[in-house]
Structure formats: structure tokens, C-alpha cells
Design a protein around this motif. Structure first.
Motif, PDB file in Angstrom:
ATOM      1  N   GLN A  75      -9.968  52.074  -5.817  1.00  0.00           N
ATOM      2  CA  GLN A  75      -8.589  51.705  -6.107  1.00  0.00           C
ATOM      3  C   GLN A  75      -8.535  50.511  -7.052  1.00  0.00           C
ATOM      4  OE1 GLN A  75     -10.100  51.570  -3.184  1.00  0.00           O
ATOM      5  NE2 GLN A  75      -9.429  49.861  -1.895  1.00  0.00           N
ATOM      6  N   PRO A  76      -7.473  50.380  -7.841  1.00  0.00           N
ATOM      7  CA  PRO A  76      -7.366  49.294  -8.825  1.00  0.00           C
ATOM      8  C   PRO A  76      -7.530  47.912  -8.193  1.00  0.00           C
ATOM      9  CG  PRO A  76      -5.659  50.918  -9.183  1.00  0.00           C
ATOM     10  CD  PRO A  76      -6.310  51.290  -7.893  1.00  0.00           C
ATOM     11  N   LEU A  77      -8.134  47.017  -8.935  1.00  0.00           N
ATOM     12  CA  LEU A  77      -8.357  45.654  -8.465  1.00  0.00           C
ATOM     13  C   LEU A  77      -7.014  44.945  -8.300  1.00  0.00           C
ATOM     14  CD1 LEU A  77     -10.713  43.576  -7.976  1.00  0.00           C
ATOM     15  CD2 LEU A  77     -10.222  42.752 -10.291  1.00  0.00           C
ATOM     16  N   GLU A  78      -6.880  44.189  -7.201  1.00  0.00           N
ATOM     17  CA  GLU A  78      -5.644  43.471  -6.923  1.00  0.00           C
ATOM     18  C   GLU A  78      -5.792  41.990  -7.251  1.00  0.00           C
ATOM     19  OE1 GLU A  78      -4.682  44.273  -2.876  1.00  0.00           O
ATOM     20  OE2 GLU A  78      -4.156  46.373  -3.243  1.00  0.00           O
ATOM     21  N   LYS A  79      -4.652  41.293  -7.311  1.00  0.00           N
ATOM     22  CA  LYS A  79      -4.641  39.883  -7.666  1.00  0.00           C
ATOM     23  C   LYS A  79      -5.347  39.019  -6.616  1.00  0.00           C
ATOM     24  CE  LYS A  79      -0.292  40.060 -10.240  1.00  0.00           C
ATOM     25  NZ  LYS A  79       1.107  39.561 -10.299  1.00  0.00           N
ATOM     26  N   SER A  80      -5.374  39.467  -5.366  1.00  0.00           N
ATOM     27  CA  SER A  80      -5.966  38.656  -4.293  1.00  0.00           C
ATOM     28  C   SER A  80      -7.426  38.325  -4.565  1.00  0.00           C
ATOM     29  CB  SER A  80      -5.833  39.384  -2.949  1.00  0.00           C
ATOM     30  OG  SER A  80      -6.452  40.665  -3.008  1.00  0.00           O
ATOM     31  N   ALA A  81      -8.172  39.279  -5.134  1.00  0.00           N
ATOM     32  CA  ALA A  81      -9.588  39.023  -5.441  1.00  0.00           C
ATOM     33  C   ALA A  81      -9.724  37.914  -6.477  1.00  0.00           C
ATOM     34  CB  ALA A  81     -10.252  40.301  -5.942  1.00  0.00           C
ATOM     35  N   ILE A  82      -8.794  37.867  -7.408  1.00  0.00           N
ATOM     36  CA  ILE A  82      -8.827  36.859  -8.466  1.00  0.00           C
ATOM     37  C   ILE A  82      -8.515  35.473  -7.910  1.00  0.00           C
ATOM     38  CG2 ILE A  82      -7.689  36.123 -10.599  1.00  0.00           C
ATOM     39  CD1 ILE A  82      -7.225  39.201 -11.092  1.00  0.00           C
ATOM     40  N   SER A  83      -7.467  35.383  -7.104  1.00  0.00           N
ATOM     41  CA  SER A  83      -7.100  34.080  -6.539  1.00  0.00           C
ATOM     42  C   SER A  83      -8.164  33.579  -5.572  1.00  0.00           C
ATOM     43  CB  SER A  83      -5.749  34.177  -5.825  1.00  0.00           C
ATOM     44  OG  SER A  83      -5.757  35.180  -4.828  1.00  0.00           O
ATOM     45  N   GLU A  84      -8.823  34.491  -4.860  1.00  0.00           N
ATOM     46  CA  GLU A  84      -9.860  34.095  -3.901  1.00  0.00           C
ATOM     47  C   GLU A  84     -11.072  33.489  -4.600  1.00  0.00           C
ATOM     48  OE1 GLU A  84     -10.688  37.572  -1.647  1.00  0.00           O
ATOM     49  OE2 GLU A  84      -8.782  37.528  -0.559  1.00  0.00           O
ATOM     50  N   VAL A  85     -11.547  34.131  -5.656  1.00  0.00           N
ATOM     51  CA  VAL A  85     -12.735  33.598  -6.334  1.00  0.00           C
ATOM     52  C   VAL A  85     -12.393  32.301  -7.064  1.00  0.00           C
ATOM     53  CG1 VAL A  85     -12.476  34.831  -8.542  1.00  0.00           C
ATOM     54  CG2 VAL A  85     -14.746  34.264  -7.697  1.00  0.00           C
ATOM     55  N   TYR A  86     -11.175  32.188  -7.555  1.00  0.00           N
ATOM     56  CA  TYR A  86     -10.737  30.954  -8.222  1.00  0.00           C
ATOM     57  C   TYR A  86     -10.730  29.798  -7.230  1.00  0.00           C
ATOM     58  CZ  TYR A  86      -7.653  27.697 -10.700  1.00  0.00           C
ATOM     59  OH  TYR A  86      -7.109  26.587 -11.295  1.00  0.00           O
ATOM     60  N   ALA A  87     -10.152  30.038  -6.036  1.00  0.00           N
ATOM     61  CA  ALA A  87     -10.113  28.994  -5.012  1.00  0.00           C
ATOM     62  C   ALA A  87     -11.506  28.701  -4.475  1.00  0.00           C
ATOM     63  CB  ALA A  87      -9.184  29.422  -3.875  1.00  0.00           C
ATOM     64  N   GLY A  88     -12.317  29.760  -4.289  1.00  0.00           N
ATOM     65  CA  GLY A  88     -13.665  29.571  -3.763  1.00  0.00           C
ATOM     66  C   GLY A  88     -14.545  28.757  -4.682  1.00  0.00           C
ATOM     67  N   MET A  89     -14.392  28.944  -5.992  1.00  0.00           N
ATOM     68  CA  MET A  89     -15.173  28.167  -6.952  1.00  0.00           C
ATOM     69  C   MET A  89     -14.823  26.684  -6.851  1.00  0.00           C
ATOM     70  SD  MET A  89     -15.139  28.308 -11.143  1.00  0.00           S
ATOM     71  CE  MET A  89     -13.598  27.363 -11.215  1.00  0.00           C
ATOM     72  N   HIS A  90     -13.533  26.361  -6.785  1.00  0.00           N
ATOM     73  CA  HIS A  90     -13.122  24.965  -6.711  1.00  0.00           C
ATOM     74  C   HIS A  90     -13.488  24.333  -5.372  1.00  0.00           C
ATOM     75  CE1 HIS A  90     -10.794  26.071 -10.296  1.00  0.00           C
ATOM     76  NE2 HIS A  90     -10.811  24.788 -10.560  1.00  0.00           N
ATOM     77  N   PHE A  91     -13.474  25.130  -4.319  1.00  0.00           N
ATOM     78  CA  PHE A  91     -13.898  24.600  -3.020  1.00  0.00           C
ATOM     79  C   PHE A  91     -15.368  24.208  -3.058  1.00  0.00           C
ATOM     80  CE2 PHE A  91     -15.510  24.984   1.318  1.00  0.00           C
ATOM     81  CZ  PHE A  91     -14.635  24.133   1.969  1.00  0.00           C
ATOM     82  N   ARG A  92     -16.159  24.941  -3.844  1.00  0.00           N
ATOM     83  CA  ARG A  92     -17.573  24.616  -3.988  1.00  0.00           C
ATOM     84  C   ARG A  92     -17.807  23.592  -5.105  1.00  0.00           C
ATOM     85  NH1 ARG A  92     -17.752  29.787  -1.841  1.00  0.00           N
ATOM     86  NH2 ARG A  92     -19.555  30.179  -0.498  1.00  0.00           N
ATOM     87  N   LYS A  93     -16.720  22.922  -5.497  1.00  0.00           N
ATOM     88  CA  LYS A  93     -16.797  21.851  -6.507  1.00  0.00           C
ATOM     89  C   LYS A  93     -17.256  22.386  -7.859  1.00  0.00           C
ATOM     90  CE  LYS A  93     -17.579  18.282  -3.029  1.00  0.00           C
ATOM     91  NZ  LYS A  93     -17.404  19.191  -1.886  1.00  0.00           N
ATOM     92  N   GLY A  94     -16.810  23.585  -8.184  1.00  0.00           N
ATOM     93  CA  GLY A  94     -17.099  24.144  -9.492  1.00  0.00           C
ATOM     94  C   GLY A  94     -16.067  23.675 -10.497  1.00  0.00           C
ATOM     95  N   PHE A  95     -16.318  22.540 -11.138  1.00  0.00           N
ATOM     96  CA  PHE A  95     -15.365  21.960 -12.082  1.00  0.00           C
ATOM     97  C   PHE A  95     -15.936  22.012 -13.498  1.00  0.00           C
ATOM     98  CE2 PHE A  95     -14.820  19.620  -8.039  1.00  0.00           C
ATOM     99  CZ  PHE A  95     -13.532  20.012  -7.739  1.00  0.00           C
ATOM    100  N   GLY A  96     -15.040  21.949 -14.474  1.00  0.00           N
ATOM    101  CA  GLY A  96     -15.471  21.846 -15.864  1.00  0.00           C
ATOM    102  C   GLY A  96     -15.663  23.192 -16.528  1.00  0.00           C
ATOM    103  N   ASP A  97     -15.885  23.145 -17.831  1.00  0.00           N
ATOM    104  CA  ASP A  97     -16.010  24.356 -18.626  1.00  0.00           C
ATOM    105  C   ASP A  97     -17.301  25.124 -18.366  1.00  0.00           C
ATOM    106  OD1 ASP A  97     -13.617  23.729 -19.795  1.00  0.00           O
ATOM    107  OD2 ASP A  97     -14.521  22.688 -21.497  1.00  0.00           O
ATOM    108  N   SER A  98     -18.235  24.527 -17.681  1.00  0.00           N
ATOM    109  CA  SER A  98     -19.489  25.230 -17.412  1.00  0.00           C
ATOM    110  C   SER A  98     -19.401  26.109 -16.172  1.00  0.00           C
ATOM    111  CB  SER A  98     -20.633  24.222 -17.240  1.00  0.00           C
ATOM    112  OG  SER A  98     -20.368  23.364 -16.150  1.00  0.00           O
ATOM    113  N   SER A  99     -18.315  25.994 -15.408  1.00  0.00           N
ATOM    114  CA  SER A  99     -18.116  26.805 -14.209  1.00  0.00           C
ATOM    115  C   SER A  99     -17.183  27.961 -14.535  1.00  0.00           C
ATOM    116  CB  SER A  99     -17.521  25.957 -13.080  1.00  0.00           C
ATOM    117  OG  SER A  99     -18.396  24.917 -12.720  1.00  0.00           O
ATOM    118  N   ILE A 100     -17.652  29.180 -14.299  1.00  0.00           N
ATOM    119  CA  ILE A 100     -16.896  30.368 -14.678  1.00  0.00           C
ATOM    120  C   ILE A 100     -16.669  31.265 -13.453  1.00  0.00           C
ATOM    121  CG2 ILE A 100     -16.752  32.320 -16.264  1.00  0.00           C
ATOM    122  CD1 ILE A 100     -16.975  29.613 -17.659  1.00  0.00           C
ATOM    123  N   PRO A 101     -15.415  31.450 -13.035  1.00  0.00           N
ATOM    124  CA  PRO A 101     -15.147  32.405 -11.957  1.00  0.00           C
ATOM    125  C   PRO A 101     -15.098  33.825 -12.502  1.00  0.00           C
ATOM    126  CG  PRO A 101     -13.106  31.342 -12.630  1.00  0.00           C
ATOM    127  CD  PRO A 101     -14.199  30.741 -13.463  1.00  0.00           C
TER     128      PRO A 101
END
Length: 254
Positions: A75-101
Motif C-alpha cells: 500500500q502507498p507510503l503514508e505521512k506517519s512514516a515520514i514524521s516518525e523518522v524525522y522525529a527519531g533522527m532528532h531524538f538521536r541528536k541527528g543535527f546539521g546538514d550531515s544528518s539525513i532522514p
């Protein structure tokens, strides 16, 4: 029949294997990973299934850390997967242009979801991107295009065409150069958020405890009421039985 969990884990392991084949360092988040904080419990990913790193000595400021969520679905990808990985990256202190979700999925998605991902800076590696990389595997050639950073990295690793490396954005390695003040502020906020989550959990447990105590009291009251009823019924039954057994006195009229 394989469960959804088994299918998901199998797909994550397949992606890790693929990334390693292309020269990236990659781990599932519930395995040893230098970019994951200590204390993560086994099986918890927080929206990030895989963390992978790309480093090269050929170009300065072209090192990246990819925070990846995997979706093995039709089934088509939903927005929830996008918001989850975005939040998960920042929770793991993934900051700056070198961090790519990134979301890697075995499906496509709607134009609206693609725009949502673009606004958050989340890359999508879907069936179209997989076909491009697969074509590079077979022919070592691919049409030039405005691909995502992960796709360009994989194309460079496969074809060694410098155009893919040259067109990667310069990131300044900001992930490793976050100021001490920013890091302390981020750590402090994370601690406050963690403390608040414990407070919320404690409030919830206390509320449930009060509800359980009230239920116990209600059951006790009902049990006491039934005991009183049972005792009353027993006394009435005893009185009726005594009345029935009392002998009838017949008076002698003569």
C-alpha cells in the motif's frame, strides 16, 4: 506463515546487507551502533530502523549519517512514516546538514506525501529509486538526475562516476561540530522530556491505582451486602421451619 514483525525485520536486515555491499557502515538500531545512545532497549527503534554512515577522503565535507526507516508494504507510503523518522533522527541528536532522514519502502506514495517529505527534508527511496540503483548495478550507467543524497551515494559507490560525488551538498560536518552549549541544551531538553514522560506515567499509574482501590471497595461492599442478605434469608428460613414443626394442641371439650 511469517508474521508482520518477521517480514519487517527481514527487510531491515536485507537493507543493511545492501548498504554494506555499497560500502556504507550500517546497523539496525537495536544492534551495536556508534550513533545510537546508550540505554536503548532491545527491539525499540523510535522511528529509526537503521543508521548508516558514508565517509570519503576524496571530497571534503561529503560525509553523511543516514537515519533510515524501512517499510515493506504494497500500500502507498503514508505521512506517519515520514514524521516518525524525522522525529527519531532528532531524538538521536541527528543535527546539521550531515544528518539525513530517509524512508526506504517497497512501494510508491502520493504527490501530497512526497511534498510533505520534501518540506521536512526527508528523503524517499521507493521503487523508482531502487530501479535506478538496480540499473546501475547492471549497466554501471544511469541517466543524470536530481536524485536524493542516499541515491547519489549508492550510484557513486557502484559506478565510481565522480559526478555523483561532486553533486553531493557540502555539509561542513556539522554533526560533529555542534557547539558544547547547543549540545548541553539539547541534552537538558531531552532529560526534561524524559522526566516528564516518567511523571506522566506515574500520574497514569496513580489514577489506575485509585480506580482499582475503588473497585476493590465496591466489591467488598457488595460482598458484605450479600452476606447480610444471606444471613437474613437463613434466619427467615429457620423461623419458618420452626413454625412448621410446632405440634398442634387439641383441647378436650368433654
Amino acid at each position: 506463515m511469517r508474521s508482520a514483525v518477521d517480514i519487517g525485520v527481514g527487510f531491515e536486515e536485507l537493507v543493511v546487507k545492501m548498504l554494506k555491499t555499497y560500502g556504507l557502515e550500517a546497523y539496525r538500531t537495536n544492534k551495536t551502533n556508534i550513533h545510537d545512545p546508550e540505554g536503548y532497549k532491545h527491539g525499540f527503534d523510535g522511528g529509526v530502523d537503521i543508521i548508516a554512515t558514508f565517509q570519503t577522503s576524496l571530497k571534503k565535507d561529503r560525509d553523511f549519517v543516514f537515519f533510515i526507516q524501512c517499510k515493506c508494504q504494497k500500500q502507498p507510503l503514508e505521512k506517519s512514516a515520514i514524521s516518525e523518522v524525522y522525529a527519531g533522527m532528532h531524538f538521536r541528536k541527528g543535527f546539521g546538514d550531515s544528518s539525513i532522514p530517509v524512508v526506504i519502502a517497497t512501494c510508491e506514495t502520493s504527490q501530497e506525501t512526497m511534498q510533505y517529505a520534501k518540506e521536512l527534508g526527508v528523503e524517499l527511496f521507493l521503487t523508482a529509486e531502487a530501479n535506478i540503483v538496480r540499473n546501475a548495478d547492471q549497466t554501471f550507467k544511469v541517466p543524470y538526475g536530481n536524485y536524493g543524497i542516499l541515491t547519489k551515494v549508492l550510484l557513486y559507490q557502484r559506478t565510481k562516476d565522480m559526478v555523483w560525488l561532486d553533486t553531493l551538498p557540502s555539509n561542513g560536518n556539522l554533526l560533529s561540530n555542534v557547539s558544547m552549549t547547543e549540545q548541553l541544551l539539547a541534552d537538558t531538553k531531552a532529560d526534561y522530556d524524559k522526566a516528564q514522560s516518567y511523571m506522566d506515567s506515574a500520574d497514569s499509574l496513580e489514577r489506575k491505582a485509585r480506580e482499582q482501590r475503588q473497585k476493590a471497595l465496591d466489591i467488598q461492599r457488595y460482598a458484605a451486602y450479600r452476606a447480610i442478605q444471606a444471613n437474613s434469608l437463613a434466619n427467615n428460613s429457620k423461623e419458618n421451619h420452626t413454625k412448621k414443626e410446632k405440634p398442634t394442641v387439641i383441647e378436650d371439650s368433654g
